[in-house]
Design an enzyme around this catalytic site. Structure first.
Site, PDB file in Angstrom:
ATOM      1  N   TYR A  65     -21.794   4.187  -3.149  1.00  0.00           N
ATOM      2  CA  TYR A  65     -22.901   4.577  -4.027  1.00  0.00           C
ATOM      3  C   TYR A  65     -23.247   3.438  -4.998  1.00  0.00           C
ATOM      4  CZ  TYR A  65     -26.073   8.010  -6.003  1.00  0.00           C
ATOM      5  OH  TYR A  65     -27.206   8.697  -6.374  1.00  0.00           O
TER       6      TYR A  65
ATOM      7  N   GLY B 146     -19.218   7.215  -1.078  1.00  0.00           N
ATOM      8  CA  GLY B 146     -18.209   7.457  -2.103  1.00  0.00           C
ATOM      9  C   GLY B 146     -18.476   6.562  -3.298  1.00  0.00           C
ATOM     10  N   HIS B 147     -17.459   6.344  -4.114  1.00  0.00           N
ATOM     11  CA  HIS B 147     -17.656   5.552  -5.328  1.00  0.00           C
ATOM     12  C   HIS B 147     -18.217   4.163  -5.011  1.00  0.00           C
ATOM     13  CE1 HIS B 147     -15.941   8.533  -7.891  1.00  0.00           C
ATOM     14  NE2 HIS B 147     -14.775   8.517  -7.283  1.00  0.00           N
ATOM     15  N   VAL B 148     -17.596   3.457  -4.061  1.00  0.00           N
ATOM     16  CA  VAL B 148     -18.025   2.088  -3.762  1.00  0.00           C
ATOM     17  C   VAL B 148     -19.386   2.080  -3.080  1.00  0.00           C
ATOM     18  CG1 VAL B 148     -17.487  -0.034  -2.529  1.00  0.00           C
ATOM     19  CG2 VAL B 148     -15.656   1.258  -3.629  1.00  0.00           C
TER      20      VAL B 148
ATOM     21  N   GLY C 286     -21.331   5.970   4.286  1.00  0.00           N
ATOM     22  CA  GLY C 286     -20.341   6.397   3.303  1.00  0.00           C
ATOM     23  C   GLY C 286     -20.818   6.171   1.890  1.00  0.00           C
TER      24      GLY C 286
ATOM     25  N   LYS D 142       0.855  -1.181   0.000  1.00  0.00           N
ATOM     26  CA  LYS D 142       0.000   0.000   0.000  1.00  0.00           C
ATOM     27  C   LYS D 142       0.891   1.230   0.000  1.00  0.00           C
ATOM     28  CE  LYS D 142      -4.578   0.738   0.358  1.00  0.00           C
ATOM     29  NZ  LYS D 142      -5.650  -0.066  -0.256  1.00  0.00           N
TER      30      LYS D 142
END
Length: 349
Positions: free
Chosen positions: A188, A184-186, A182, A80
């Site tokens: 949503y 965010g992209h994931v 949350g 990471k």
């Protein structure tokens, strides 16, 4: 500033600090384990309050990638990177070209991809300096955008269905109340899948616009970020940052299943034991959120979206094995998942 004594160090193979004076880049790259192959993991850009906070984050996230790739049956190790900075104000093409040069210096031991605070566009700038990058849209497949988020969400959705099957005897989420923390992209994308399958959504996000969009598109009920962990629902799907399951929040939980996309949802391993004792079924986050890393790897290997999705669907089999072992041995699902991963990447205790 501590590395070796950090609780998340866990015998990392390599931790690299890199900077670029011209652009202001300050990054830490952590390679946890390469027994199965080169390490792969996203690049997170975040305005960390301290350097120690950034070190701790990159260590725990890279370790998680080792376990995630092993349980996703990928020939990869865990790594990471984090960038200390504000993704809303500090990004420039040259900034990420400098990041690319930092990745290149590791000689292929680390493959970078997008994460919180970074994007496919950022990966494109990195790719101008190194070939050791994933999440790049080459335009060959119209179903691919370079964004792994839909694939991550798909794996989480599969994990939710398996958890519901194990807990309630059906994988049908129709009519079930799901709290999504949350958007965010994931998060949503996950809401879109849940809504399409008849789930009733309760959502929260730090950004009011995201919550409003979910309210309009998915007929979701919006609550505050302070309320979302205490709402009375069937399923809690943490999809923001980690460490949301704590001594304090466990006391207020009114759910039967926890299954979400956020990494490192448990503040400490003992919280997995506490969930087990409370009768709450926890689908270990790094198991069910592995769809993104599967997509990054399969895209780099030139595999089709259909092949990618088929591999992601294998998450269901792994989750079933974890749930069964945990039940048969009266252990927490997190403990069982860790031991299964260690079997696969050859950790010697």
């Amino acid at each position: 500033m501590n590395v070796f004594s950090d609780i998340a160090f866990d015998d990392h193979e390599q931790v690299v600090f890199a900077s670029d004076k011209t652009t202001g880049l300050k990054t830490i790259i952590a390679v946890h384990n390469t027994n199965l192959g080169p390490s792969l993991g996203g690049c997170r850009m975040w305005p960390y309050a301290t350097e120690q906070e950034a070190i701790h984050d990159v260590l725990r996230l890279s370790r998680g990638m080792t376990y995630k790739s092993a349980l996703a049956n990928l020939p990869l190790g865990g790594g990471k990177s984090v960038i200390i900075g504000d993704p809303r104000s500090q990004k420039t093409p040259e900034f990420f070209r400098a990041m690319g040069r930092a990745v290149e210096q590791l000689g292929g031991r680390y493959i970078v991809a997008e994460d919180v605070g970074t994007s496919p566009e950022d990966m494109g700038h990195i790719a101008s300096q190194t070939k050791h990058v994933g999440g790049i849209n080459d335009g060959k497949d119209p179903e691919r955008t370079g964004d792994p988020s839909p694939f991550t969400a798909y794996g989480v959705f599969i994990g939710i269905k398996e958890a519901v099957r194990f807990k309630h005897g059906t994988e049908d989420v129709k009519g079930m109340r799901v709290a999504v923390q949350g958007l965010g992209h994931v998060g949503y994308h996950l809401c879109r899948m849940l809504h399409a399958n008849g789930a009733k959504l309760i959502v929260a996000d730090l950004h009011e616009a995201n919550a409003k969009a979910a309210e309009i598109e998915f007929d979701a009920t919006v609550v505050s970020v302070d309320e979302i962990l205490a709402v009375d629902v069937d399923i809690l799907a943490p999809c923001a940052l980690g460490s949301v399951i704590t001594d304090r929040t466990i006391e207020s939980l009114k759910v039967s299943v926890i299954a979400g996309a956020a990494n490192n949802q448990l503040e400490h391993d003992r919280h997995g034991e506490m969930l087990h004792e409370a009768g709450i079924l926890y689908a270990p986050d790094y198991v069910i959120n592995a769809g993104g890393v599967v997509e990054v790897y399969f895209c780099r290997e030139g595999k089709s979206v259909a092949e990618t999705n088929m591999h992601i669907e294998g998450i269901g089999e792994t989750v079933r094995e974890i749930f069964k072992r945990a039940k048969d041995q009266n252990l927490s699902t997190g403990f069982v998942a860790d031991r299964l991963a260690e079997e696969r990447f050859g950790l010697k205790k």
